[in-house]
Scaffold this motif. Structure first.
Motif, PDB file in Angstrom:
ATOM      1  N   CYS A  88       0.963  -1.218   0.004  1.00 26.82           N
ATOM      2  CA  CYS A  88       0.105  -0.058  -0.043  1.00 26.82           C
ATOM      3  C   CYS A  88       0.853   1.336  -0.018  1.00 26.82           C
ATOM      4  O   CYS A  88       1.544   1.561   0.940  1.00 26.82           O
ATOM      5  CB  CYS A  88      -0.980  -0.064   1.119  1.00 26.82           C
ATOM      6  N   GLY A  89       0.763   1.766  -1.048  1.00 27.30           N
ATOM      7  CA  GLY A  89       1.610   3.125  -1.135  1.00 27.30           C
ATOM      8  C   GLY A  89       1.548   4.341   0.052  1.00 27.30           C
ATOM      9  O   GLY A  89       2.097   4.846   0.474  1.00 27.30           O
ATOM     10  N   SER A  90      -0.001   4.440   0.237  1.00 24.15           N
ATOM     11  CA  SER A  90      -0.528   5.495   1.255  1.00 24.15           C
ATOM     12  C   SER A  90       0.241   4.951   2.584  1.00 24.15           C
ATOM     13  O   SER A  90       0.846   5.830   3.504  1.00 24.15           O
ATOM     14  CB  SER A  90      -2.041   5.451   1.408  1.00 24.15           C
ATOM     15  N   THR A  91       0.026   3.804   3.075  1.00 22.30           N
ATOM     16  CA  THR A  91       0.584   3.297   4.227  1.00 22.30           C
ATOM     17  C   THR A  91       2.050   3.398   4.210  1.00 22.30           C
ATOM     18  O   THR A  91       2.615   3.974   5.255  1.00 22.30           O
ATOM     19  CB  THR A  91       0.240   1.696   4.445  1.00 22.30           C
ATOM     20  N   ALA A  92       2.772   2.969   3.247  1.00 25.11           N
ATOM     21  CA  ALA A  92       4.306   3.060   3.170  1.00 25.11           C
ATOM     22  C   ALA A  92       4.759   4.582   3.125  1.00 25.11           C
ATOM     23  O   ALA A  92       5.598   4.866   4.043  1.00 25.11           O
ATOM     24  CB  ALA A  92       4.900   2.388   1.847  1.00 25.11           C
ATOM     25  N   TRP A  93       4.222   5.518   2.565  1.00 25.25           N
ATOM     26  CA  TRP A  93       4.386   7.070   2.680  1.00 25.25           C
ATOM     27  C   TRP A  93       4.203   7.507   4.060  1.00 25.25           C
ATOM     28  O   TRP A  93       5.210   8.283   4.687  1.00 25.25           O
ATOM     29  CB  TRP A  93       3.514   7.638   1.579  1.00 25.25           C
ATOM     30  N   THR A  94       3.126   7.275   4.782  1.00 25.48           N
ATOM     31  CA  THR A  94       2.875   7.738   6.038  1.00 25.48           C
ATOM     32  C   THR A  94       3.621   7.105   6.925  1.00 25.48           C
ATOM     33  O   THR A  94       4.337   7.846   7.871  1.00 25.48           O
ATOM     34  CB  THR A  94       1.288   6.943   6.210  1.00 25.48           C
ATOM     35  N   THR A  95       4.163   5.855   6.885  1.00 24.43           N
ATOM     36  CA  THR A  95       4.932   5.079   7.809  1.00 24.43           C
ATOM     37  C   THR A  95       6.401   5.784   7.639  1.00 24.43           C
ATOM     38  O   THR A  95       7.260   6.101   8.680  1.00 24.43           O
ATOM     39  CB  THR A  95       4.944   3.718   7.475  1.00 24.43           C
ATOM     40  N   SER A  96       6.713   5.970   6.461  1.00 23.89           N
ATOM     41  CA  SER A  96       8.241   6.559   6.114  1.00 23.89           C
ATOM     42  C   SER A  96       8.480   7.955   6.789  1.00 23.89           C
ATOM     43  O   SER A  96       9.154   8.475   7.523  1.00 23.89           O
ATOM     44  CB  SER A  96       8.599   6.514   4.901  1.00 23.89           C
ATOM     45  N   LEU A  97       7.362   8.849   6.597  1.00 26.32           N
ATOM     46  CA  LEU A  97       7.176  10.191   6.952  1.00 26.32           C
ATOM     47  C   LEU A  97       7.201  10.231   8.734  1.00 26.32           C
ATOM     48  O   LEU A  97       7.636  11.251   9.107  1.00 26.32           O
ATOM     49  CB  LEU A  97       6.250  11.094   6.314  1.00 26.32           C
ATOM     50  N   GLY A 196      -4.138  10.779  -6.023  1.00 32.54           N
ATOM     51  CA  GLY A 196      -3.460   9.633  -5.559  1.00 32.54           C
ATOM     52  C   GLY A 196      -2.921   9.778  -4.136  1.00 32.54           C
ATOM     53  O   GLY A 196      -2.735  10.999  -3.791  1.00 32.54           O
ATOM     54  N   MET A 197      -2.333   8.710  -3.753  1.00 30.58           N
ATOM     55  CA  MET A 197      -1.915   8.829  -2.125  1.00 30.58           C
ATOM     56  C   MET A 197      -3.003   9.324  -1.531  1.00 30.58           C
ATOM     57  O   MET A 197      -2.934  10.083  -0.253  1.00 30.58           O
ATOM     58  CB  MET A 197      -0.549   9.692  -2.161  1.00 30.58           C
ATOM     59  N   GLN A 366      -4.552   0.499 -10.964  1.00 29.64           N
ATOM     60  CA  GLN A 366      -5.013   1.718 -11.269  1.00 29.64           C
ATOM     61  C   GLN A 366      -4.712   2.523 -10.021  1.00 29.64           C
ATOM     62  O   GLN A 366      -4.316   3.845 -10.050  1.00 29.64           O
ATOM     63  CB  GLN A 366      -6.367   1.896 -11.814  1.00 29.64           C
ATOM     64  N   ARG A 367      -4.857   2.053  -8.867  1.00 30.62           N
ATOM     65  CA  ARG A 367      -4.349   2.803  -7.565  1.00 30.62           C
ATOM     66  C   ARG A 367      -3.054   3.004  -7.338  1.00 30.62           C
ATOM     67  O   ARG A 367      -2.462   4.126  -6.782  1.00 30.62           O
ATOM     68  CB  ARG A 367      -5.117   1.961  -6.441  1.00 30.62           C
ATOM     69  N   ILE A 368      -2.081   2.062  -7.888  1.00 34.01           N
ATOM     70  CA  ILE A 368      -0.872   2.121  -7.848  1.00 34.01           C
ATOM     71  C   ILE A 368      -0.520   3.255  -8.559  1.00 34.01           C
ATOM     72  O   ILE A 368       0.658   3.957  -8.439  1.00 34.01           O
ATOM     73  CB  ILE A 368      -0.169   0.864  -8.331  1.00 34.01           C
ATOM     74  N   TRP A 369      -1.021   3.251  -9.945  1.00 39.34           N
ATOM     75  CA  TRP A 369      -0.302   4.429 -10.922  1.00 39.34           C
ATOM     76  C   TRP A 369      -0.877   5.421 -10.493  1.00 39.34           C
ATOM     77  O   TRP A 369      -0.074   6.477 -10.785  1.00 39.34           O
ATOM     78  CB  TRP A 369      -1.309   3.971 -12.259  1.00 39.34           C
ATOM     79  N   ARG A 370      -2.024   5.685  -9.677  1.00 43.26           N
ATOM     80  CA  ARG A 370      -2.318   7.279  -9.464  1.00 43.26           C
ATOM     81  C   ARG A 370      -1.411   7.578  -8.077  1.00 43.26           C
ATOM     82  O   ARG A 370      -0.858   8.615  -8.019  1.00 43.26           O
ATOM     83  CB  ARG A 370      -3.889   7.209  -8.800  1.00 43.26           C
ATOM     84  N   ASP A 371      -1.152   6.499  -7.157  1.00 46.74           N
ATOM     85  CA  ASP A 371      -0.112   6.807  -6.208  1.00 46.74           C
ATOM     86  C   ASP A 371       0.989   7.284  -6.707  1.00 46.74           C
ATOM     87  O   ASP A 371       1.714   8.015  -6.115  1.00 46.74           O
ATOM     88  CB  ASP A 371      -0.076   5.647  -5.358  1.00 46.74           C
ATOM     89  N   LEU A 372       1.640   6.351  -7.512  1.00 40.11           N
ATOM     90  CA  LEU A 372       3.066   6.461  -8.008  1.00 40.11           C
ATOM     91  C   LEU A 372       3.118   8.087  -8.932  1.00 40.11           C
ATOM     92  O   LEU A 372       3.939   8.884  -8.541  1.00 40.11           O
ATOM     93  CB  LEU A 372       3.654   5.464  -8.751  1.00 40.11           C
ATOM     94  N   GLU A 373       2.163   8.170  -9.676  1.00 38.98           N
ATOM     95  CA  GLU A 373       2.175   9.637 -10.381  1.00 38.98           C
ATOM     96  C   GLU A 373       2.164  11.031  -9.446  1.00 38.98           C
ATOM     97  O   GLU A 373       2.728  12.045  -9.785  1.00 38.98           O
ATOM     98  CB  GLU A 373       0.910   9.415 -11.169  1.00 38.98           C
ATOM     99  N   THR A 374       1.226  10.575  -8.505  1.00 41.24           N
ATOM    100  CA  THR A 374       1.198  11.546  -7.348  1.00 41.24           C
ATOM    101  C   THR A 374       2.455  11.914  -6.642  1.00 41.24           C
ATOM    102  O   THR A 374       2.910  12.733  -6.439  1.00 41.24           O
ATOM    103  CB  THR A 374      -0.017  11.417  -6.598  1.00 41.24           C
TER     104      THR A 374
END
Length: 405
Positions: A88-97, A196-197, A366-374
């Motif tokens: 999950c991109g959003s979970t990874a981003w949140t955890t990293s930040l 995304g994200m 499609q969610r991965i695409w939107r998350d990565l593009e964002t």
């Protein structure tokens, strides 16, 4: 043996690595995948994810050991976020930040650190670094006012680090700084409505005349020079170069998204679907599929190598006790830009292989695409800006385009 089976066989069994932070992160990937749609729909990381990450100790990677944290290397942080990004991109981003906010707190004086972690090393913080607030000098501190957008992780945090311009009583500029403020003294405004994200909940924080004592104010001007107020000068993690370390925290989740897409496409090809309007009964038999899969894998490998080099460079210079030179700092930014570009390019190829079905509402691609593009459009990972900075440094041009290097 199919290509998908070979890839799965090449990966170590999760139980072999669960004692390490990346191993514990890998063990959570399937949980994060199951909750990814809900995380996006709710615009907030699923509570089950937060509980699992907390139990695995993955919110305290950068907290000092003397306060109960893990005090891991920067490389470990990017390895963990890359693993989580597979699910999950959003979970990874949140955890990293949240973890990079913990690293920032480790730069403050001991008094501030003890206040944050009084209830344990799992206490979470978020950060909004651009100086969108002001801190007017008051008795032994500053009165802080402002609005800070894009505060990833604020829905799960007890503290916030807020960028501001420090002024004297007459409003004249003194410094740029970060104020460390309890979340219960701030207001969260629901502004994160994006393509995304979405699950990062990166809303806007608002402060109105909040008093922040001097020991909870960190000079960004000094930090850019590698001068931090922590009394524990022997802790190499908290000697890492300021901007490269911040930027690295954003790159791991981006690589993880590309890795997750590769796994999904390989699994889809393994079931033997064909290519519409062609004679190929199995897409995996088509040279076009084989070549694009190989190129995507190579791009992901390239992104991985650049990410790990930049992280190792940050760790090595911190361990040496010497300031990371400008050329290395700009190269780190270039490496991070390369992670963004290669991850995007790899995903583009994978979407070509998967075809229009990638964009069905029920497809995770499609969610991965939107998350990565964002995520790859974040200013700190912008490939074009990184390229310009690195080129100037290579040519010995002293006039850079930003002080954030």
């Amino acid at each position: 043996m199919t290509m998908g089976a070979r890839n799965r066989a090449a990966e170590p069994a999760p139980h072999l690595e669960q004692a390490t932070p990346p191993g514990r992160a890998a063990a959570l990937v399937e949980l994060l995948r199951r909750n990814a749609a809900r995380t996006e729909q709710d615009r907030c990381v699923a509570a089950e994810n937060i509980a699992a990450l907390d139990e695995a100790g993955l919110f305290s990677l950068t907290v000092p050991q003397r306060l109960g944290g893990h005090q891991e290397r920067i490389r470990t942080l990017v390895e963990v976020s890359s693993e989580l990004g597979r699910g999950c991109g959003s979970t990874a981003w949140t955890t990293s930040l949240i973890n990079i906010s913990g690293w920032l707190i480790g730069l403050y004086p001991q008094r501030a650190q003890r206040e944050v972690y009084a209830q344990g090393p799992g206490t979470r913080a978020c950060a909004a670094l651009p100086p969108h607030g002001t801190g007017r000098t008051a008795d032994a501190g500053s009165l802080v006012t402002g609005r800070w957008g894009f505060a990833s992780g604020c829905l799960h945090a007890r503290w916030a680090l807020l960028g501001m311009t420090l002024t004297d009583e007459r409003g004249e500029h003194l410094d740029q700084a970060l104020a460390l403020v309890p979340m219960d003294q701030l207001t969260i405004e629901d502004t994160w409505h994006v393509a995304g994200m979405r699950g990062t909940g990166s809303n806007t924080l608002i402060a109105e005349g909040v008093f922040v004592p001097a020991h909870r104010i960190l000079s960004v001007t000094h930090a850019l020079q590698g001068v931090y107020p922590t009394e524990f000068k022997d802790e190499s993690l908290y000697r890492a170069a300021f901007v490269p370390t911040l930027a690295l925290s954003l790159a791991g989740p981006l690589l993880g998204l590309a890795r997750g897409a590769m796994e999904l496409v390989l699994a889809s090809l393994a079931v033997g679907r064909g290519i519409s309007h062609t004679n190929y009964a199995q897409a995996r038999e088509a040279p076009s599929s084989q070549m694009q899969i190989a190129e995507a894998a190579s791009l992901i490998d390239t992104a991985t190598l650049h990410l790990m080099r930049a992280a190792d460079d940050a760790d090595s210079w911190a361990a040496s006790g010497q300031s990371m030179p400008l050329i290395n700092r700009t190269r780190a930014r270039m490496d991070i830009g390369t992670v963004a570009r290669c991850s995007r390019d790899a995903l583009d190829l994978l979407l070509n292989v998967q075809g229009a079905r990638s964009f069905a509402d029920d497809s995770p691609l499609q969610r991965i695409w939107r998350d990565l593009e964002t995520g790859t459009r974040h200013a700190m990972v912008n490939p074009a800006i990184a390229t310009e900075m690195y080129g100037r440094a290579l040519l010995g041009i002293e006039d850079q385009i930003t002080p954030l290097i």
